[in-house]
Design a protein around this motif. Structure first.
Motif, short mmCIF file in Angstrom:
data_model
loop_
_atom_site.label_atom_id
_atom_site.label_comp_id
_atom_site.label_asym_id
_atom_site.label_seq_id
_atom_site.Cartn_x
_atom_site.Cartn_y
_atom_site.Cartn_z
N THR A 124 -13.54 107.57 -25.35
CA THR A 124 -14.53 108.50 -24.80
C THR A 124 -15.66 107.74 -24.11
OG1 THR A 124 -14.02 110.11 -26.52
CG2 THR A 124 -16.13 110.37 -25.39
N ARG A 134 -14.34 106.04 -20.88
CA ARG A 134 -14.16 107.01 -19.79
C ARG A 134 -15.52 107.42 -19.21
NH1 ARG A 134 -9.96 109.99 -23.43
NH2 ARG A 134 -8.01 109.09 -22.69
N ARG A 135 -16.50 107.61 -20.07
CA ARG A 135 -17.83 108.00 -19.61
C ARG A 135 -18.41 106.90 -18.71
NH1 ARG A 135 -21.03 108.69 -24.49
NH2 ARG A 135 -19.60 110.41 -24.88
N LYS A 159 -16.56 106.84 -15.40
CA LYS A 159 -16.94 107.99 -14.59
C LYS A 159 -18.25 107.70 -13.86
CE LYS A 159 -15.76 111.91 -16.36
NZ LYS A 159 -15.70 113.17 -17.13
N LEU A 160 -19.17 107.04 -14.53
CA LEU A 160 -20.44 106.68 -13.90
C LEU A 160 -20.25 105.64 -12.79
CD1 LEU A 160 -22.83 106.45 -16.99
CD2 LEU A 160 -22.84 108.19 -15.19
N GLY A 195 -17.60 107.32 -10.02
CA GLY A 195 -17.92 108.65 -9.52
C GLY A 195 -16.92 109.65 -10.09
N GLU A 196 -17.34 110.88 -10.19
CA GLU A 196 -16.54 111.94 -10.82
C GLU A 196 -15.17 112.11 -10.14
OE1 GLU A 196 -16.12 115.00 -13.66
OE2 GLU A 196 -18.03 114.01 -13.34
N GLU A 197 -15.17 112.19 -8.82
CA GLU A 197 -13.93 112.48 -8.09
C GLU A 197 -12.92 111.33 -8.19
OE1 GLU A 197 -12.72 113.20 -3.50
OE2 GLU A 197 -14.47 114.31 -4.23
N PHE A 231 -12.80 109.02 -10.46
CA PHE A 231 -12.36 108.90 -11.85
C PHE A 231 -11.25 109.91 -12.14
CE2 PHE A 231 -12.47 110.34 -16.25
CZ PHE A 231 -12.29 109.14 -16.92
N ASN A 232 -11.44 111.15 -11.73
CA ASN A 232 -10.44 112.19 -11.98
C ASN A 232 -9.12 111.89 -11.29
OD1 ASN A 232 -12.21 113.62 -13.58
ND2 ASN A 232 -12.90 114.95 -11.94
N GLU A 233 -9.16 111.32 -10.10
CA GLU A 233 -7.93 110.95 -9.39
C GLU A 233 -7.18 109.82 -10.10
OE1 GLU A 233 -8.78 109.97 -5.34
OE2 GLU A 233 -9.65 111.94 -4.92
#
Length: 162
Positions: A142, A145-146, A149-150, A153-155, A157-159
């Protein structure tokens, strides 16, 4: 078992152990590893083998080592080279960005990401490897991943990770 006795057994039976391991695993490199494992086990433990039952005893150890290896590798997926897509240049750029981000996070978080996404271990297996509880591994995942993500960037990271 004494070193000289193991060396004698190796000289007389290593080819048979290799052939048995190869027939079980169908992989030359794994069979070579099994030969080493069998004779290392003999060195580590104090076995007494009767001369007439050497073949059977070594065969039993070889089969057990092969089963252990297959059990250990059961979770890994093997993809034939014919089915592998050749990555484009943009794929390498994306991977490079992810690797730079991974190198920026703390090592204890980097290792859980690597073991989970790149090697394919489950959290329960990672807990044994890292000598943590499963909840400890989950918490590190967790936090890792956090941080990613920082950094990504959100996008992005999700890809990459979802």
């Amino acid at each position: 078992m004494e070193r000289m006795e193991v060396l004698r057994l190796y000289d007389h039976h290593s080819d048979e152990v290799y052939r048995l391991a190869y027939s079980y695993l169908m992989n030359r490199h794994d069979a070579q590893d099994i030969v080493q494992e069998v004779f290392l086990r003999l060195l580590e433990k104090n076995h007494s083998i009767k001369t007439e039952s050497e073949d059977a005893f070594l065969a039993r150890i070889t089969i057990n080592c092969c089963k252990d290896l297959l059990r250990k590798n059961k979770h890994r997926q093997y993809i034939p080279l014919d089915n592998v897509d050749i990555p484009s240049k943009t794929d390498f750029q994306d991977q490079e960005e992810i690797m730079h981000a991974l190198m920026k996070i703390a090592p204890q978080y980097r290792i859980v990401i690597y073991l989970y996404y790149y090697v394919g271990y489950r959290p329960s297996e990672m807990a044994k490897i890292l000598k943590l509880t499963e909840s400890g591994v989950s918490m590190r995942m967790t936090r890792a991943r956090r941080q990613l993500k920082l950094l990504l960037g959100e996008e992005a990271f999700n890809e990459s990770f979802l």
